[in-house]
Design a protein around this motif. Structure first.
Motif, mmCIF file in Angstrom:
data_model
loop_
_atom_site.group_PDB
_atom_site.id
_atom_site.type_symbol
_atom_site.label_atom_id
_atom_site.label_comp_id
_atom_site.label_asym_id
_atom_site.label_seq_id
_atom_site.Cartn_x
_atom_site.Cartn_y
_atom_site.Cartn_z
ATOM 1 N N ALA A 209 0.764 -1.334 0.136
ATOM 2 C CA ALA A 209 -0.441 -0.042 0.215
ATOM 3 C C ALA A 209 0.693 1.505 0.049
ATOM 4 C CB ALA A 209 -1.469 0.613 1.492
ATOM 5 N N PHE A 210 0.087 2.667 -0.369
ATOM 6 C CA PHE A 210 0.611 3.223 -0.507
ATOM 7 C C PHE A 210 1.582 4.283 0.719
ATOM 8 C CE2 PHE A 210 -2.283 4.443 -4.192
ATOM 9 C CZ PHE A 210 -1.721 4.078 -5.130
ATOM 10 N N THR A 211 2.459 4.964 1.161
ATOM 11 C CA THR A 211 3.001 4.698 2.187
ATOM 12 C C THR A 211 3.531 6.681 2.116
ATOM 13 O OG1 THR A 211 5.128 5.166 2.203
ATOM 14 C CG2 THR A 211 3.737 3.176 2.772
ATOM 15 N N TYR B 246 -6.356 1.834 -5.454
ATOM 16 C CA TYR B 246 -5.414 2.045 -4.607
ATOM 17 C C TYR B 246 -5.302 1.410 -3.486
ATOM 18 C CZ TYR B 246 -5.885 5.920 -7.335
ATOM 19 O OH TYR B 246 -6.693 6.606 -8.900
ATOM 20 N N ALA B 247 -4.704 1.832 -2.645
ATOM 21 C CA ALA B 247 -4.872 1.132 -0.874
ATOM 22 C C ALA B 247 -4.155 2.056 -0.453
ATOM 23 C CB ALA B 247 -3.831 0.043 -1.395
ATOM 24 N N ILE B 248 -4.352 2.482 1.188
ATOM 25 C CA ILE B 248 -3.022 3.633 1.594
ATOM 26 C C ILE B 248 -3.426 2.600 2.890
ATOM 27 C CG2 ILE B 248 -4.181 5.312 3.912
ATOM 28 C CD1 ILE B 248 -3.110 6.566 1.308
ATOM 29 N N ASN B 249 -1.721 2.430 3.405
ATOM 30 C CA ASN B 249 -0.703 2.449 4.249
ATOM 31 C C ASN B 249 -0.906 3.204 5.813
ATOM 32 O OD1 ASN B 249 0.876 2.030 6.575
ATOM 33 N ND2 ASN B 249 2.278 0.585 5.699
ATOM 34 N N SER B 250 -1.729 4.180 6.458
ATOM 35 C CA SER B 250 -1.993 4.498 7.676
ATOM 36 C C SER B 250 -0.985 4.412 8.886
ATOM 37 C CB SER B 250 -3.345 4.995 7.653
ATOM 38 O OG SER B 250 -4.097 3.760 8.239
ATOM 39 N N GLU C 59 -10.472 -2.319 1.223
ATOM 40 C CA GLU C 59 -10.029 -2.523 -0.057
ATOM 41 C C GLU C 59 -11.301 -3.522 -0.695
ATOM 42 O OE1 GLU C 59 -6.099 -3.183 -1.843
ATOM 43 O OE2 GLU C 59 -5.412 -3.414 0.048
ATOM 44 N N LYS C 60 -11.605 -2.681 -1.906
ATOM 45 C CA LYS C 60 -13.218 -3.421 -2.055
ATOM 46 C C LYS C 60 -13.083 -3.556 -3.257
ATOM 47 C CE LYS C 60 -15.164 -4.277 1.958
ATOM 48 N NZ LYS C 60 -14.552 -5.344 2.747
ATOM 49 N N THR C 61 -13.705 -4.122 -5.028
ATOM 50 C CA THR C 61 -13.491 -3.822 -6.191
ATOM 51 C C THR C 61 -15.111 -3.360 -6.385
ATOM 52 O OG1 THR C 61 -14.758 -5.581 -6.704
ATOM 53 C CG2 THR C 61 -12.524 -6.406 -6.593
ATOM 54 N N ASN C 62 -14.641 -2.125 -7.167
ATOM 55 C CA ASN C 62 -15.705 -1.559 -8.049
ATOM 56 C C ASN C 62 -16.989 -2.503 -7.850
ATOM 57 O OD1 ASN C 62 -14.639 0.900 -7.284
ATOM 58 N ND2 ASN C 62 -14.554 1.073 -10.059
ATOM 59 N N LEU C 63 -17.001 -3.400 -7.951
ATOM 60 C CA LEU C 63 -17.867 -4.504 -8.701
ATOM 61 C C LEU C 63 -18.962 -4.793 -7.051
ATOM 62 C CD1 LEU C 63 -20.136 -6.265 -10.817
ATOM 63 C CD2 LEU C 63 -18.053 -7.959 -11.047
ATOM 64 N N SER C 64 -17.908 -5.804 -6.138
ATOM 65 C CA SER C 64 -18.009 -6.115 -4.691
ATOM 66 C C SER C 64 -19.096 -4.991 -4.322
ATOM 67 C CB SER C 64 -17.075 -6.467 -4.752
ATOM 68 O OG SER C 64 -16.157 -5.465 -3.740
ATOM 69 N N LEU C 65 -18.413 -3.195 -4.243
ATOM 70 C CA LEU C 65 -19.395 -2.369 -3.914
ATOM 71 C C LEU C 65 -20.807 -2.777 -4.378
ATOM 72 C CD1 LEU C 65 -18.852 -0.701 -1.244
ATOM 73 C CD2 LEU C 65 -18.510 1.306 -3.229
ATOM 74 N N VAL C 66 -20.713 -2.456 -5.703
ATOM 75 C CA VAL C 66 -22.303 -2.526 -6.534
ATOM 76 C C VAL C 66 -23.912 -3.731 -5.804
ATOM 77 C CG1 VAL C 66 -23.281 -3.071 -8.986
ATOM 78 C CG2 VAL C 66 -21.344 -0.846 -8.527
ATOM 79 N N LYS C 67 -22.469 -4.995 -6.129
ATOM 80 C CA LYS C 67 -23.057 -6.298 -5.517
ATOM 81 C C LYS C 67 -24.067 -6.714 -3.722
ATOM 82 C CE LYS C 67 -21.329 -9.111 -8.936
ATOM 83 N NZ LYS C 67 -20.749 -10.284 -9.611
ATOM 84 N N TYR C 68 -22.441 -5.747 -3.129
ATOM 85 C CA TYR C 68 -23.946 -4.791 -2.286
ATOM 86 C C TYR C 68 -24.364 -4.624 -1.690
ATOM 87 C CZ TYR C 68 -23.743 -4.638 3.613
ATOM 88 O OH TYR C 68 -23.801 -4.558 4.717
ATOM 89 N N ILE C 69 -24.280 -2.894 -2.501
ATOM 90 C CA ILE C 69 -25.263 -2.185 -2.059
ATOM 91 C C ILE C 69 -26.699 -2.546 -3.132
ATOM 92 C CG2 ILE C 69 -26.298 0.534 -2.520
ATOM 93 C CD1 ILE C 69 -23.467 1.134 -2.607
ATOM 94 N N LEU C 70 -27.026 -3.218 -4.150
ATOM 95 C CA LEU C 70 -27.981 -3.865 -4.559
ATOM 96 C C LEU C 70 -28.896 -4.928 -3.836
ATOM 97 C CD1 LEU C 70 -26.791 -4.661 -8.264
ATOM 98 C CD2 LEU C 70 -27.646 -2.847 -7.229
ATOM 99 N N ASN C 71 -27.750 -5.881 -2.842
ATOM 100 C CA ASN C 71 -28.082 -6.828 -2.204
ATOM 101 C C ASN C 71 -28.542 -5.989 -1.185
ATOM 102 O OD1 ASN C 71 -28.835 -9.555 -1.249
ATOM 103 N ND2 ASN C 71 -27.265 -8.570 -0.085
ATOM 104 N N ARG D 96 -10.399 -0.294 -4.597
ATOM 105 C CA ARG D 96 -10.252 1.082 -3.699
ATOM 106 C C ARG D 96 -10.397 0.842 -2.503
ATOM 107 N NH1 ARG D 96 -8.731 2.353 -8.054
ATOM 108 N NH2 ARG D 96 -9.589 3.701 -9.400
ATOM 109 N N ASP D 97 -9.680 1.598 -1.964
ATOM 110 C CA ASP D 97 -9.906 1.918 -0.252
ATOM 111 C C ASP D 97 -10.938 2.374 0.756
ATOM 112 O OD1 ASP D 97 -8.725 0.826 2.777
ATOM 113 O OD2 ASP D 97 -6.678 2.501 2.447
ATOM 114 N N TRP D 98 -11.455 1.897 1.472
ATOM 115 C CA TRP D 98 -12.923 2.846 1.059
ATOM 116 C C TRP D 98 -12.794 3.037 3.158
ATOM 117 C CZ3 TRP D 98 -16.255 4.807 -1.872
ATOM 118 C CH2 TRP D 98 -16.352 4.366 -3.154
ATOM 119 N N ILE D 99 -13.104 4.039 3.243
ATOM 120 C CA ILE D 99 -13.529 5.530 4.190
ATOM 121 C C ILE D 99 -14.504 5.595 4.917
ATOM 122 C CG2 ILE D 99 -11.608 6.707 4.206
ATOM 123 C CD1 ILE D 99 -10.518 6.351 7.125
#
Length: 320
Positions: A138-140, A281-285, A247-259, A215-218
């Motif tokens: 992940a990005f530092t 993208y991925a963030i190292n915090s 970290e989630k794929t765009n497609l998995s996020l769409v499917k989760y919301i639809l469900n 994408r890494d979601w917050i």
């Protein structure tokens, strides 16, 4: 006497959430300067006008006179959210992004140079780092800046401008770079609200390419808490990465919301991929967690469910 804070872009998605966080959790007196574009939450700003610790100035940070209207006092801190942030729009009209994200930031830095604030937090994005391949770390904060679209390039440019003012003039500046936010008050042009909006009205949900971009979601509240902590404890000249670790794929996020909404996956419509679309993208915090003691506390699915409910309540009673 309450401390004064100036929030640029405080009528936008993350800015407004931060304003509410300040008013609910601190004693700051908050001034917001915002030009009230299509992506702003003007109704919420109007509601806040009755709060004695809040004031609003309609102005554009690309107009130095507008910024000057807010500089009738000296601030403990400026938190600089104001930005053009929609990647697709940056591809179609890069100049608007140069003006707001680079020129506007330059003007603010010059006011800081004149002593109108004790410090400034510059809110940036993980997109300045470019993209990661699957399996890459992940990005530092030390990752090279390799922006791949005009939006990201203008944010990277403003980051470098901020860094230069710290190095050249010793200004009290801090840069933050956060992963993708979700939560209340986000404009429906953005990915998560678009999914919810289209699903609610049984419209096709456009998914770029194969939908496997990661994408890494917050949750936006976790981001607000991080910024608040940086204001209190952050070190000048530092960069702090802020990530949700989701970290989630765009497609998995769409499917989760639809469900979650009880909608069919038949609403998904694959469309031509965006130009120069970053794959991951991925963030190292670790830095902000170790040095300042911050960590995200929201449970991703619970926060996303709350976000879905908030947007649905907003859509109710509104026709297309």
């Amino acid at each position: 006497m309450n401390k004064e804070i100036l929030v640029t872009g405080g009528a936008g998605f993350i800015g407004l959430n931060f304003v509410y966080y300040l008013l609910n959790n601190t004693s700051y007196t908050v001034t917001v300067i915002d030009t009230l574009t299509y992506a702003s939450n003007s109704k919420e700003i109007f509601k806040l006008m009755s709060n004695p610790r809040f004031r609003f100035i309609k102005g554009n940070i690309t107009n130095n006179q507008d910024i000057g209207a807010a500089m009738d006092r000296k601030y403990e801190v400026i938190v600089h959210f104001a930005a053009e942030s929609h990647v697709d729009k940056s591809i179609n009209n890069p100049e608007a992004f140069v003006q707001t994200n680079v020129v506007g930031t330059s003007y603010l830095l010059q006011w800081l140079l004149k002593g109108y604030a004790q410090r400034m937090i510059h809110i940036s994005t993980d997109e300045v780092y470019g993209e990661l391949n699957i399996g890459e770390s992940a990005f530092t904060e030390e990752t090279l800046l390799l922006p791949n679209n005009p939006y990201a390039a203008t944010k990277a440019s403003s980051d470098l401008l901020v860094r230069s003012f710290y190095k050249t003039f010793g200004l009290p500046l801090i840069i933050t770079r956060c992963s993708n936010n979700f939560g209340p008050f986000q404009n429906k042009e953005k990915f998560v609200p678009t999914i919810i909006y289209n699903a609610y009205y049984n419209q096709k949900i456009p998914v770029y390419g194969d939908g496997m971009q990661i994408r890494d979601w917050i949750f936006v509240e976790d981001h607000c808490k991080a910024i608040s902590l940086i204001i209190e404890k952050g070190t000048f000249g530092e960069i702090y990465n802020i990530g949700g670790g989701n970290e989630k794929t765009n497609l998995s996020l769409v499917k989760y919301i639809l469900n979650s909404m009880g909608k069919s996956e038949n609403l998904i419509e694959y469309v031509e991929d965006r130009k120069a679309h970053d794959r991951r993208y991925a963030i190292n915090s670790a830095k902000i967690q170790k040095q300042l003691g911050w960590k995200p506390t929201s449970v991703f699915n619970e926060a996303l469910d709350k976000t879905i409910e908030w947007h649905i309540n907003k859509f109710k009673g509104h026709s297309l």
